[in-house]
Write an enzyme that holds these catalytic residues in place. Structure first.
Site, PDB file in Angstrom:
ATOM      1  N   SER A   1      61.578   0.182 -37.534  1.00 47.04           N
ATOM      2  CA  SER A   1      62.842   0.896 -37.676  1.00 47.04           C
ATOM      3  C   SER A   1      63.779   0.076 -38.544  1.00 47.04           C
ATOM      4  O   SER A   1      63.594  -1.142 -38.710  1.00 47.04           O
ATOM      5  CB  SER A   1      63.466   1.107 -36.296  1.00 47.04           C
TER       6      SER A   1
ATOM      7  N   TYR B   1      66.768  -1.899 -27.967  1.00 42.70           N
ATOM      8  CA  TYR B   1      65.835  -1.245 -28.892  1.00 42.70           C
ATOM      9  C   TYR B   1      65.530  -2.156 -30.084  1.00 42.70           C
ATOM     10  O   TYR B   1      64.360  -2.344 -30.456  1.00 42.70           O
ATOM     11  CB  TYR B   1      66.438   0.073 -29.375  1.00 42.70           C
TER      12      TYR B   1
END
Length: 288
Positions: free
Chosen positions: A139, A152
């Site tokens: 990501s 995250y």
């Protein structure tokens, strides 16, 4: 990879029930692969099943599921080699570092890092035999972390580090390890993360609420805005398919304008400048 080898090969895509995983499974099947598409429930595979797409029950945190997948690949009726593993499964995870319980950190890491690690370890022998490829879906947050994104981002930073080590370890054996770094993607994952934020906020003590209350109110809007401005699952799937099929793959593929700008900027900007840039964007969503 040539068209001839593609049509003879297996690809595993985890987290294929919906969103990017489902779109990637369909795109790779369109390109001639036989895709073993990991889903959590039988019902998830009903709409996914199609020519070249075989849903398989796969919770990457379940050792029995992983063993069954290894057996499915080793005993493939047509003797097809494993050309690629696409580690796509993932959980959202937002909240202040202090206020996010350790149990939540562990839950996020269990899927976003340790699950991928366990599956990759199990499939490396098949990938080495075939000269296959590992494609890890990271990501933008695997390169840049900001307030409220620690859980995250930390799991994705770990995935990036593991990928770098694995790339060097498997290069002598003809196995490429590639990282894909998307920015925002229009999926339901962001909505699930917002629900988790509400539960986390309700469990914070008074002192934590005083420190992070405005941040907790801003995060859902920030996540929603970032998601709405992102690419579609189908567009992301095209980028992932390129990472799977490029004859000489790059080590990293950045997907989306925001990710391209921020990741490239992070290589040159001092940390404090980057902090101000990301914090300024987040503060737009703070309550008045």
């Amino acid at each position: 990879m040539t068209k001839a080898t593609e049509s003879e090969g297996l690809v595993v895509v985890t987290g294929a029930s919906t969103g990017v995983g489902a779109a990637t499974a369909k795109e790779l099947a369109r390109r001639g692969f036989h895709v073993l598409a990991g889903v959590r429930r039988e019902s998830d595979g009903v709409d996914l099943r199609a020519p070249g797409v075989e849903p398989v029950i796969l919770d990457i945190t379940d050792d029995d599921h992983i063993a069954a997948l290894v057996a499915r690949i080793d005993d493939d009726p047509q003797g097809r080699p494993l050309r690629a593993l696409v580690n796509n499964a993932g959980l959202p995870g937002a909240g202040p570092v202090e206020a996010t319980p350790l149990s939540e950190w562990r839950r996020i890491f269990d899927v976003n890092f340790f699950g991928h690690l366990a599956l990759t370890q199990a499939l490396i022998p098949a990938l080495v035999r075939a000269g296959g490829r590992v494609v890890n879906i990271s990501s933008l947050n695997g390169k840049i972390s900001l307030a409220g994104y620690g859980p995250y981002s930390s799991s994705k930073f770990a995935l990036e580090a593991m990928s770098d080590a694995l790339r060097n370890e498997l290069a002598p054996y003809g196995v490429d390890v590639v990282v894909v770094e998307p920015g925002g993607i229009k999926t339901a994952m962001a909505g699930r993360g917002t629900t988790d934020l509400s539960r986390l906020s309700a469990g914070m003590n008074q002192e934590q609420t005083e420190r992070y209350g405005h941040l907790m109110k801003a995060l859902p809007d920030h996540i929603a805005a970032f998601t709405a401005a992102g690419m579609t699952s189908e567009a992301a799937a095209l980028g992932i398919a390129k990472a799977v099929t490029d004859r000489k793959p790059r080590t990293r593929y950045i997907l989306g304008g925001a990710a391209n700008f921020l990741i490239r900027a992070s290589r040159f900007l001092p940390d404090r400048v980057l902090d101000r840039l990301t914090t300024s964007d987040l503060r737009k969503h703070y309550p008045s």
